[in-house]
Design an enzyme around this catalytic site. Structure first.
Site, PDB file in Angstrom:
ATOM      1  N   ASP A 118     -45.603  24.727  -8.352  1.00 26.44           N
ATOM      2  CA  ASP A 118     -47.028  25.093  -8.232  1.00 26.44           C
ATOM      3  C   ASP A 118     -47.727  24.149  -7.254  1.00 26.44           C
ATOM      4  O   ASP A 118     -48.865  23.753  -7.453  1.00 26.44           O
ATOM      5  CB  ASP A 118     -47.709  25.056  -9.611  1.00 26.44           C
ATOM      6  CG  ASP A 118     -49.084  25.724  -9.623  1.00 26.44           C
ATOM      7  OD1 ASP A 118     -49.416  26.440  -8.648  1.00 26.44           O
ATOM      8  OD2 ASP A 118     -49.843  25.518 -10.589  1.00 26.44           O
ATOM      9  N   HIS A 173     -47.668  27.320  -3.804  1.00 25.26           N
ATOM     10  CA  HIS A 173     -48.755  27.730  -2.899  1.00 25.26           C
ATOM     11  C   HIS A 173     -48.596  27.141  -1.510  1.00 25.26           C
ATOM     12  O   HIS A 173     -48.873  27.804  -0.511  1.00 25.26           O
ATOM     13  CB  HIS A 173     -50.108  27.301  -3.475  1.00 25.26           C
ATOM     14  CG  HIS A 173     -50.438  27.958  -4.765  1.00 25.26           C
ATOM     15  ND1 HIS A 173     -51.028  29.202  -4.830  1.00 25.26           N
ATOM     16  CD2 HIS A 173     -50.243  27.568  -6.041  1.00 25.26           C
ATOM     17  CE1 HIS A 173     -51.185  29.541  -6.109  1.00 25.26           C
ATOM     18  NE2 HIS A 173     -50.709  28.570  -6.853  1.00 25.26           N
ATOM     19  N   LEU A 181     -57.356  19.996 -13.050  1.00 25.20           N
ATOM     20  CA  LEU A 181     -56.089  19.963 -12.325  1.00 25.20           C
ATOM     21  C   LEU A 181     -56.011  21.146 -11.366  1.00 25.20           C
ATOM     22  O   LEU A 181     -56.354  22.278 -11.735  1.00 25.20           O
ATOM     23  CB  LEU A 181     -54.909  20.011 -13.293  1.00 25.20           C
ATOM     24  CG  LEU A 181     -54.569  18.706 -14.024  1.00 25.20           C
ATOM     25  CD1 LEU A 181     -53.478  18.968 -15.058  1.00 25.20           C
ATOM     26  CD2 LEU A 181     -54.125  17.618 -13.054  1.00 25.20           C
ATOM     27  N   HIS A 203     -49.335  17.799 -15.768  1.00 21.29           N
ATOM     28  CA  HIS A 203     -49.789  19.096 -16.279  1.00 21.29           C
ATOM     29  C   HIS A 203     -49.507  19.234 -17.774  1.00 21.29           C
ATOM     30  O   HIS A 203     -50.197  19.972 -18.471  1.00 21.29           O
ATOM     31  CB  HIS A 203     -49.139  20.242 -15.498  1.00 21.29           C
ATOM     32  CG  HIS A 203     -49.812  20.504 -14.192  1.00 21.29           C
ATOM     33  ND1 HIS A 203     -49.629  19.688 -13.096  1.00 21.29           N
ATOM     34  CD2 HIS A 203     -50.679  21.465 -13.810  1.00 21.29           C
ATOM     35  CE1 HIS A 203     -50.360  20.154 -12.099  1.00 21.29           C
ATOM     36  NE2 HIS A 203     -51.003  21.226 -12.493  1.00 21.29           N
ATOM     37  N   HIS A 258     -43.127  29.825  -7.924  1.00 19.53           N
ATOM     38  CA  HIS A 258     -44.578  29.572  -7.977  1.00 19.53           C
ATOM     39  C   HIS A 258     -44.891  28.355  -7.118  1.00 19.53           C
ATOM     40  O   HIS A 258     -44.840  27.225  -7.567  1.00 19.53           O
ATOM     41  CB  HIS A 258     -45.009  29.351  -9.431  1.00 19.53           C
ATOM     42  CG  HIS A 258     -46.491  29.353  -9.626  1.00 19.53           C
ATOM     43  ND1 HIS A 258     -47.079  29.703 -10.818  1.00 19.53           N
ATOM     44  CD2 HIS A 258     -47.516  29.053  -8.794  1.00 19.53           C
ATOM     45  CE1 HIS A 258     -48.398  29.614 -10.713  1.00 19.53           C
ATOM     46  NE2 HIS A 258     -48.674  29.219  -9.475  1.00 19.53           N
TER      47      HIS A 258
END
Length: 394
Positions: free
Chosen positions: A283, A69, A316, A260, A67
């Protein structure tokens, strides 16, 4: 270095698939691991290139980030080969040797462009960088109630026909889909994913505990970024979080940046889920490895300071977490061992993506995706399929 030579990393602690060798060596030949043993077993060959270190150096399998991006001003949604090349070239610095190029909720046209690009890149990539082993489709089949940083205007109900179109555009390389199974047609898409060997992950979901149970029956086997974008824990409604804790059918992603979720919540999750089911992810956004500032995420400005990335309203928006820092943080927050880290960064993602025959552990015959850590657990060297992709400067 002669392409026909072998690389031997010698006099190190080797975290092998079935045992840890305190005074060990590992040999890489033609992209594969060809020998693992104790130092006294090593027999030098004429073409061997020996890198001699000390047992305070630790050799582990490269991380598989399921995961992510973006990084270094590149994002999977840019829809360019250059963006994926930048990601693949940068990630070995943090100990990642494989990853899923992760999309986000956008217009159908933007998603399809990113999928076509990633599919084409996967077919043509080289061995020198981290390997894109597939695509993670995060959204748009999610809950508007749990959008997080996913743009609500592009959220839509799960749609098998649209997914089929997108999988075709991606050349069959979508390996994991984050969806909200409680949405209309959510269970139908979950079943279809299971039938076609795609991981169905519950994320950005307002599912109840019972609805998660139905999704597991339909084929769901994964939870996207635990705690974030999901119905939380309540003593009369355990929600997605309770299911992640209790249902052994689920692998569970966690972002261990301490932002997070607080360190105590990482510890709580780890104690409940254990290294048998947990998968560390970053992430991360394009802002990782860049200076503080304002960057783009799906057409939205994201403000980045030293540790945190947020939308204008404070939501977030992904992370700037490096995998190597995720490892250090997790060990500090949970007191887990490096053997546990190997499970959570390499073995579990490899098993979930059906790659464990070639990746995810140090074993003879597997891909030479290898990370050398120093005594402070900093990345000293990373090998991607036997090629030295990163070496720390003195």
């Amino acid at each position: 270095m002669d392409t026909h030579s072998s690389i031997i990393i010698y006099n190190v602690t080797v975290y092998g698939e079935n045992q840890t060798l305190k005074n060990g060596y590992i040999k890489l030949t033609n992209k594969k691991i060809t020998e693992i043993g104790e130092t006294h077993q090593y027999v030098r060959q004429p073409n061997d290139h020996v890198i001699e270190l000390s047992p305070s150096y630790k050799v582990i399998p490269g991380a598989i980030d399921v995961h992510i991006h973006g990084v270094n001003n590149a994002d999977a949604m840019d829809g360019t080969a250059e963006a994926l090349k930048t990601m693949a070239h940068t990630l070995p610095k943090e100990g990642t040797t494989s990853f899923l190029a992760t999309t986000m909720t956008q217009s159908n046209e933007a998603v399809e462009k990113a999928l076509r690009n990633a599919g084409a890149y996967i077919e043509e990539q080289t061995d020198a960088d981290a390997e894109v082993v597939g695509i993670h489709l995060e959204g748009p089949f999610i809950s508007p109630k749990r959008a997080g940083a996913q743009p609500p205007t592009h959220i839509q109900d799960p749609n098998v026909a649209l997914f089929q179109e997108w999988q075709k555009a991606a050349g069959g390389h979508i390996k994991l889909v984050t969806l909200a199974p409680e949405q209309p047609n959510g269970l139908a898409l979950t079943s279809y994913l299971k039938e076609t060997n795609v991981v169905a992950s519950i994320g950005h979901s307002d599912s109840t505990y019972d609805q998660v149970g139905e999704a597991i029956e339909a084929g769901a086997s994964h939870i996207t970024h635990l705690y974030n974008g999901m119905r939380g824990l309540h003593h009369r409604e355990p929600g997605v979080l309770g299911a992640a804790y209790l249902r052994n059918e689920l692998f569970v992603e966690l972002i261990t940046d301490g932002i997070h979720c607080r360190p105590e919540m990482v510890k709580l999750a780890y104690d409940q889920i254990t290294s048998e089911r947990m998968i560390l992810i970053t992430d991360s956004l394009r802002a990782k490895w860049l200076k503080n500032g304002t960057y783009d995420l799906g057409g939205q400005p994201v403000h980045v300071n030293d540790t945190t990335a947020t939308l204008a309203d404070g939501t977030l928006a992904g992370s700037i977490l490096k995998m190597n820092d995720a490892i250090k943080n997790t060990m500090r927050f949970t007191n887990c061992s490096l053997e546990d880290i190997v499970k959570m960064t390499a073995e579990n993602p490899a098993k979930q993506l059906n790659l464990f025959d070639t990746k995810g552990s140090l074993k003879i015959g597997k891909d030479a995706d290898i990370v050398v850590l120093n005594e402070n657990l900093d990345v000293e060297m990373t090998f991607c399929r036997g090629t030295l992709s990163f070496q720390k400067e003195d």
